[in-house]
Each structure stands twice: as structure tokens, then as C-alpha cells.
Design a protein around this motif. Structure first.
Motif, PDB file in Angstrom:
ATOM      1  N   ASP A 119       0.870  -1.166  -0.140  1.00 47.57           N
ATOM      2  CA  ASP A 119      -0.054   0.038  -0.157  1.00 47.57           C
ATOM      3  C   ASP A 119       0.919   1.094  -0.011  1.00 47.57           C
ATOM      4  OD1 ASP A 119      -2.241  -1.538   0.166  1.00 47.57           O
ATOM      5  OD2 ASP A 119      -2.713  -1.228   2.120  1.00 47.57           O
ATOM      6  N   LEU A 168       1.938   1.780  -3.395  1.00 49.60           N
ATOM      7  CA  LEU A 168       0.847   2.082  -4.272  1.00 49.60           C
ATOM      8  C   LEU A 168       0.718   3.579  -4.118  1.00 49.60           C
ATOM      9  CD1 LEU A 168      -1.285   1.206  -6.201  1.00 49.60           C
ATOM     10  CD2 LEU A 168      -2.674   0.792  -4.233  1.00 49.60           C
ATOM     11  N   MET A 169       0.656   4.125  -2.877  1.00 51.55           N
ATOM     12  CA  MET A 169       0.774   5.592  -2.689  1.00 51.55           C
ATOM     13  C   MET A 169       1.855   6.518  -3.446  1.00 51.55           C
ATOM     14  SD  MET A 169      -2.169   6.119  -1.214  1.00 51.55           S
ATOM     15  CE  MET A 169      -2.097   7.681  -0.817  1.00 51.55           C
ATOM     16  N   PHE A 195       0.890   6.471  -6.704  1.00 49.93           N
ATOM     17  CA  PHE A 195      -0.118   7.652  -6.861  1.00 49.93           C
ATOM     18  C   PHE A 195       0.270   8.991  -7.124  1.00 49.93           C
ATOM     19  CE2 PHE A 195      -3.630   4.613  -5.294  1.00 49.93           C
ATOM     20  CZ  PHE A 195      -3.985   4.176  -6.622  1.00 49.93           C
ATOM     21  N   ARG A 196       1.153   9.401  -6.094  1.00 48.93           N
ATOM     22  CA  ARG A 196       2.000  10.730  -6.252  1.00 48.93           C
ATOM     23  C   ARG A 196       2.639  11.047  -7.305  1.00 48.93           C
ATOM     24  NH1 ARG A 196       2.482   9.315  -0.383  1.00 48.93           N
ATOM     25  NH2 ARG A 196       4.542   8.165  -0.962  1.00 48.93           N
ATOM     26  N   VAL A 209       2.360   9.665 -10.226  1.00 45.02           N
ATOM     27  CA  VAL A 209       1.224   9.972 -11.438  1.00 45.02           C
ATOM     28  C   VAL A 209       0.648  11.420 -11.327  1.00 45.02           C
ATOM     29  CG1 VAL A 209      -0.774   9.137 -12.440  1.00 45.02           C
ATOM     30  CG2 VAL A 209       0.789   7.523 -11.961  1.00 45.02           C
ATOM     31  N   ALA A 210       0.165  11.857 -10.206  1.00 41.20           N
ATOM     32  CA  ALA A 210      -0.072  12.829  -9.724  1.00 41.20           C
ATOM     33  C   ALA A 210       0.669  14.186 -10.219  1.00 41.20           C
ATOM     34  CB  ALA A 210      -0.700  13.366  -8.448  1.00 41.20           C
TER      35      ALA A 210
END
Length: 163
Positions: free
Chosen positions: A114, A117-118, A121-122, A124-125
């Protein structure tokens, strides 16, 4: 980037002599699915919520049995200064979902799938942020011959009413 930038701290731990019931309570109190099992400050293994379910509850092991009877050992670990890409490889190669993070022999954190995964996400953002802002400033859609936005695909709002 180092593992230390993504790991959860502090790692929640339990003594190898603690009971299975105590380990389960500790997971609940701290909202974690894994504990580092230590003895004399050194990592001896890990115990996960799955270890407790499959190795203790399913076979009917007494909740007062020591956690060392159901822990996973040896624990696959990463170092606090390891590159995050090395951690990705370790997860892939070992087939685990949680890695104790060591500074020497001392457990300083826990890295989970997890957490990675975060991190994704960071990233990609960060990558898409400028694109998203440009879309907000100029919404997507078809343009007419002179470069202005076409309204409703070139039809008037009343054209579809069947005049």
C-alpha cells in the motif's frame, strides 16, 4: 528515493513471547495488519493478520500460545537507505506484502505494498498535474475551422427537437 521516504513509522512490534491474542489486540489498537516480532531488540520474524487466521485460528491453536509459533521467519527485509526500486524488486521476488525496514539490526519502520501504491499515485499526480491544469484552463472538445470551440457538434440546440 530511499525506502525511508515511503515507509510507515514507527513499526509496531511485539515480543516473541507475547501471546497470539495479545498480538491480535495490538494489531487492532494500532490499525495494522503486521507486527515485527522482536527478541532482545533484534528482529526474529513478522506476524501478520493472515498468519493468525491461517496458522492459529483455523487449526484451533490456543490464543495464549506464543506468537513465535505462528510468525513468519525469517522475515524478508529492506534497509532504511535502500533505493525504493530495490524494494519493488524485493516485493516482486519474495511475493510478500509487507517488509520490515531495518537500520542495522533495529526495526525502524514497515514498508507495505500500500505504501508503494501511494508512491505510484503521487508520481502519477506529479506527472499529470500540469496536464490537468491545462485542461481546466482550456476544456477539451472539438474546434471549428477557425479554432474556436464548436457548440454541440455544430448543430443548434433546437435542431434535434424535430422541427
Amino acid at each position: 528515493m530511499n525506502v525511508s521516504a515511503c515507509m510507515s513509522t514507527p513499526a509496531v512490534s511485539v515480543a516473541a513471547t507475547a501471546t497470539i491474542g495479545e498480538a491480535a489486540r495490538r494489531m487492532g489498537v494500532h490499525g495494522v495488519g503486521c507486527l515485527a516480532v522482536t527478541e532482545g531488540g533484534a528482529l526474529r520474524g513478522i506476524v501478520t493478520d493472515r498468519d493468525i487466521a491461517v496458522r492459529a485460528v483455523a487449526p484451533g491453536l490456543d490464543r495464549d500460545a506464543p506468537v513465535r509459533e505462528v510468525m513468519t521467519t525469517p522475515a524478508v527485509t529492506v534497509g532504511v537507505g535502500d533505493d525504493i526500486h530495490a524494494a519493488y524488486r524485493t516485493f516482486r521476488n519474495a511475493g510478500v506484502r509487507r517488509l520490515p525496514v531495518l537500520d542495522g539490526q533495529r526495526v525502524v519502520g514497515m514498508l507495505t505494498v500500500d505504501d508503494l501504491l501511494m508512491d505510484v499515485f503521487r508520481r502519477v499526480a506529479d506527472l499529470l498535474g500540469p496536464i490537468a491544469w491545462s485542461v481546466l484552463e482550456e476544456p477539451p472538445g472539438p474546434r471549428d475551422e477557425i479554432g474556436t470551440r464548436a457548440q454541440g457538434g455544430g448543430k443548434s440546440p433546437t435542431a434535434s427537437r424535430g422541427s
